[in-house]
Design a protein around this motif. Structure first.
Motif, PDB file in Angstrom:
ATOM      1  N   THR A   1       0.832  -1.206   0.000  1.00  0.00           N
ATOM      2  CA  THR A   1       0.000   0.000   0.000  1.00  0.00           C
ATOM      3  C   THR A   1       0.863   1.250   0.000  1.00  0.00           C
ATOM      4  OG1 THR A   1      -1.700  -1.207   1.209  1.00  0.00           O
ATOM      5  CG2 THR A   1      -1.867   1.189   1.190  1.00  0.00           C
ATOM      6  N   THR A   2       1.901   1.262   0.809  1.00  0.00           N
ATOM      7  CA  THR A   2       2.818   2.403   0.851  1.00  0.00           C
ATOM      8  C   THR A   2       3.468   2.629  -0.503  1.00  0.00           C
ATOM      9  OG1 THR A   2       3.284   1.957   3.176  1.00  0.00           O
ATOM     10  CG2 THR A   2       4.856   3.337   2.003  1.00  0.00           C
ATOM     11  N   LEU A   3       3.905   1.559  -1.117  1.00  0.00           N
ATOM     12  CA  LEU A   3       4.568   1.682  -2.426  1.00  0.00           C
ATOM     13  C   LEU A   3       3.604   2.173  -3.495  1.00  0.00           C
ATOM     14  CD1 LEU A   3       6.727  -1.562  -2.362  1.00  0.00           C
ATOM     15  CD2 LEU A   3       7.496   0.784  -2.016  1.00  0.00           C
ATOM     16  N   ILE A   4       2.372   1.694  -3.458  1.00  0.00           N
ATOM     17  CA  ILE A   4       1.387   2.122  -4.459  1.00  0.00           C
ATOM     18  C   ILE A   4       1.038   3.594  -4.267  1.00  0.00           C
ATOM     19  CG2 ILE A   4      -1.011   1.830  -5.192  1.00  0.00           C
ATOM     20  CD1 ILE A   4      -0.564  -1.213  -4.769  1.00  0.00           C
ATOM     21  N   ILE A   5       0.887   4.026  -3.024  1.00  0.00           N
ATOM     22  CA  ILE A   5       0.586   5.442  -2.761  1.00  0.00           C
ATOM     23  C   ILE A   5       1.747   6.321  -3.231  1.00  0.00           C
ATOM     24  CG2 ILE A   5       0.264   7.138  -0.910  1.00  0.00           C
ATOM     25  CD1 ILE A   5      -1.411   4.984   0.534  1.00  0.00           C
ATOM     26  N   ARG A   6       2.969   5.866  -2.996  1.00  0.00           N
ATOM     27  CA  ARG A   6       4.139   6.636  -3.458  1.00  0.00           C
ATOM     28  C   ARG A   6       4.209   6.695  -4.980  1.00  0.00           C
ATOM     29  NH1 ARG A   6       9.519   4.847  -1.903  1.00  0.00           N
ATOM     30  NH2 ARG A   6      10.098   6.841  -2.758  1.00  0.00           N
ATOM     31  N   ALA A   7       3.662   5.696  -5.660  1.00  0.00           N
ATOM     32  CA  ALA A   7       3.731   5.648  -7.123  1.00  0.00           C
ATOM     33  C   ALA A   7       2.636   6.481  -7.787  1.00  0.00           C
ATOM     34  CB  ALA A   7       3.634   4.204  -7.600  1.00  0.00           C
ATOM     35  N   LEU A   8       1.636   6.923  -7.038  1.00  0.00           N
ATOM     36  CA  LEU A   8       0.514   7.651  -7.646  1.00  0.00           C
ATOM     37  C   LEU A   8       0.896   8.957  -8.323  1.00  0.00           C
ATOM     38  CD1 LEU A   8      -2.380   6.948  -5.142  1.00  0.00           C
ATOM     39  CD2 LEU A   8      -2.210   6.219  -7.521  1.00  0.00           C
ATOM     40  N   PRO A   9       1.665   9.843  -7.693  1.00  0.00           N
ATOM     41  CA  PRO A   9       1.991  11.081  -8.422  1.00  0.00           C
ATOM     42  C   PRO A   9       2.919  10.782  -9.602  1.00  0.00           C
ATOM     43  CG  PRO A   9       2.632  11.245  -6.094  1.00  0.00           C
ATOM     44  CD  PRO A   9       2.186   9.854  -6.339  1.00  0.00           C
ATOM     45  N   ASP A  10       2.552  11.292 -10.764  1.00  0.00           N
ATOM     46  CA  ASP A  10       3.355  11.036 -11.961  1.00  0.00           C
ATOM     47  C   ASP A  10       4.734  11.678 -11.892  1.00  0.00           C
ATOM     48  OD1 ASP A  10       1.413   9.511 -13.064  1.00  0.00           O
ATOM     49  OD2 ASP A  10       0.638  11.075 -14.388  1.00  0.00           O
ATOM     50  N   ASN A  11       4.867  12.717 -11.097  1.00  0.00           N
ATOM     51  CA  ASN A  11       6.155  13.413 -11.040  1.00  0.00           C
ATOM     52  C   ASN A  11       7.053  12.908  -9.913  1.00  0.00           C
ATOM     53  OD1 ASN A  11       4.664  14.387  -8.945  1.00  0.00           O
ATOM     54  ND2 ASN A  11       5.132  16.543  -9.302  1.00  0.00           N
ATOM     55  N   HIS A  12       6.658  11.852  -9.212  1.00  0.00           N
ATOM     56  CA  HIS A  12       7.488  11.285  -8.148  1.00  0.00           C
ATOM     57  C   HIS A  12       8.282  10.117  -8.717  1.00  0.00           C
ATOM     58  CE1 HIS A  12       8.768   9.943  -4.203  1.00  0.00           C
ATOM     59  NE2 HIS A  12       8.419   8.726  -4.577  1.00  0.00           N
ATOM     60  N   MET A  13       9.563  10.373  -8.963  1.00  0.00           N
ATOM     61  CA  MET A  13      10.423   9.323  -9.515  1.00  0.00           C
ATOM     62  C   MET A  13      11.786   9.400  -8.851  1.00  0.00           C
ATOM     63  SD  MET A  13       9.773   9.364 -13.579  1.00  0.00           S
ATOM     64  CE  MET A  13       8.145   9.334 -14.260  1.00  0.00           C
ATOM     65  N   ASP A  14      12.454   8.263  -8.789  1.00  0.00           N
ATOM     66  CA  ASP A  14      13.824   8.247  -8.294  1.00  0.00           C
ATOM     67  C   ASP A  14      14.740   8.769  -9.397  1.00  0.00           C
ATOM     68  OD1 ASP A  14      15.136   5.701  -9.738  1.00  0.00           O
ATOM     69  OD2 ASP A  14      13.041   5.299  -9.246  1.00  0.00           O
ATOM     70  N   ALA A  15      16.012   8.755  -9.139  1.00  0.00           N
ATOM     71  CA  ALA A  15      16.973   9.345 -10.080  1.00  0.00           C
ATOM     72  C   ALA A  15      17.108   8.552 -11.373  1.00  0.00           C
ATOM     73  CB  ALA A  15      18.335   9.466  -9.404  1.00  0.00           C
ATOM     74  N   ASP A  16      16.904   7.246 -11.337  1.00  0.00           N
ATOM     75  CA  ASP A  16      17.184   6.414 -12.507  1.00  0.00           C
ATOM     76  C   ASP A  16      15.959   6.059 -13.346  1.00  0.00           C
ATOM     77  OD1 ASP A  16      19.883   6.372 -11.928  1.00  0.00           O
ATOM     78  OD2 ASP A  16      19.697   4.613 -10.644  1.00  0.00           O
ATOM     79  N   THR A  17      14.762   6.249 -12.817  1.00  0.00           N
ATOM     80  CA  THR A  17      13.560   5.895 -13.567  1.00  0.00           C
ATOM     81  C   THR A  17      13.413   6.666 -14.876  1.00  0.00           C
ATOM     82  OG1 THR A  17      12.346   5.057 -11.664  1.00  0.00           O
ATOM     83  CG2 THR A  17      11.031   5.884 -13.482  1.00  0.00           C
ATOM     84  N   PRO A  18      13.620   7.987 -14.901  1.00  0.00           N
ATOM     85  CA  PRO A  18      13.479   8.678 -16.192  1.00  0.00           C
ATOM     86  C   PRO A  18      14.443   8.172 -17.261  1.00  0.00           C
ATOM     87  CG  PRO A  18      13.479  10.264 -14.404  1.00  0.00           C
ATOM     88  CD  PRO A  18      13.837   8.934 -13.815  1.00  0.00           C
ATOM     89  N   GLN A  19      15.673   7.884 -16.880  1.00  0.00           N
ATOM     90  CA  GLN A  19      16.646   7.374 -17.841  1.00  0.00           C
ATOM     91  C   GLN A  19      16.225   5.994 -18.343  1.00  0.00           C
ATOM     92  OE1 GLN A  19      20.644   7.255 -16.382  1.00  0.00           O
ATOM     93  NE2 GLN A  19      21.465   6.431 -18.273  1.00  0.00           N
ATOM     94  N   THR A  20      15.684   5.178 -17.453  1.00  0.00           N
ATOM     95  CA  THR A  20      15.208   3.857 -17.851  1.00  0.00           C
ATOM     96  C   THR A  20      14.050   3.972 -18.833  1.00  0.00           C
ATOM     97  OG1 THR A  20      15.901   2.922 -15.731  1.00  0.00           O
ATOM     98  CG2 THR A  20      14.263   1.688 -16.991  1.00  0.00           C
TER      99      THR A  20
END
Length: 168
Positions: free
Chosen positions: A3-22
């Motif tokens: 549940t915590t992980l899914i809530i953290r994934a909801l905002p489209d602009n919340h990404m770690d440093a490597d996700t955009p490059q991936t």
């Protein structure tokens, strides 16, 4: 934890440093195919021109990045210190038209959760259920796990495959 992980994934602009490059590299794979990109993770914007640096006339530009003295390979610009196969799930999702960041991250979250399940099963095989629960709880609430579990980088898939293989 899920549940915590899914809530953290909801905002489209919340990404770690490597996700955009991936995501950018996976778009190359989804558009041009895996083999055309030599199964490597090219940074967006460099995918088309990077292959030309491997031509004989430009091999001096590589400065031995990949070879580091390996005479078998020679001076090649293609370099990876890890396998780029973790791009395959994201590239396939993009190929099928799933482009919303939440759904891309959800796949990584599922890999992380299944990794925890396999970790629990593995520890349970070699010890007791209580020790397995404590181990998974400790690993699951660790900052490193929570930070990378929703990432599209290699870590969720590494955890999944690592614990799956240990469980087998």
């Amino acid at each position: 934890i899920a549940t915590t992980l899914i809530i953290r994934a909801l905002p489209d602009n919340h990404m770690d440093a490597d996700t955009p490059q991936t995501v950018m590299a996976a778009r190359w794979w989804a558009r041009d195919g895996f083999l055309k990109n030599n199964l490597l993770m090219f940074a967006s914007g460099y995918g088309r021109i990077a292959k030309y640096f491997d031509e004989p006339q430009l091999q001096a530009q590589a400065n031995g990045i990949a070879s580091s003295g390996l005479s078998i390979i020679g001076n090649r610009i293609y370099y990876t210190h890890q396998s780029a196969f973790y791009l395959i799930p994201t590239a396939l999702l993009l190929k099928f038209g799933i482009t919303k960041p939440f759904f891309l991250k959800l796949f990584a979250i599922l890999a992380s959760i299944f990794g925890l399940i396999f970790f629990y099963k593995f520890v349970q095989l070699i010890s007791s259920r209580l020790i397995a629960f404590v181990a998974v709880f400790y690993f699951g609430i660790s900052g490193i796990f929570l930070y990378w579990a929703g990432s599209l980088d290699r870590y969720p898939f590494d955890d999944f495959w690592r614990f799956f293989i240990l469980f087998l």
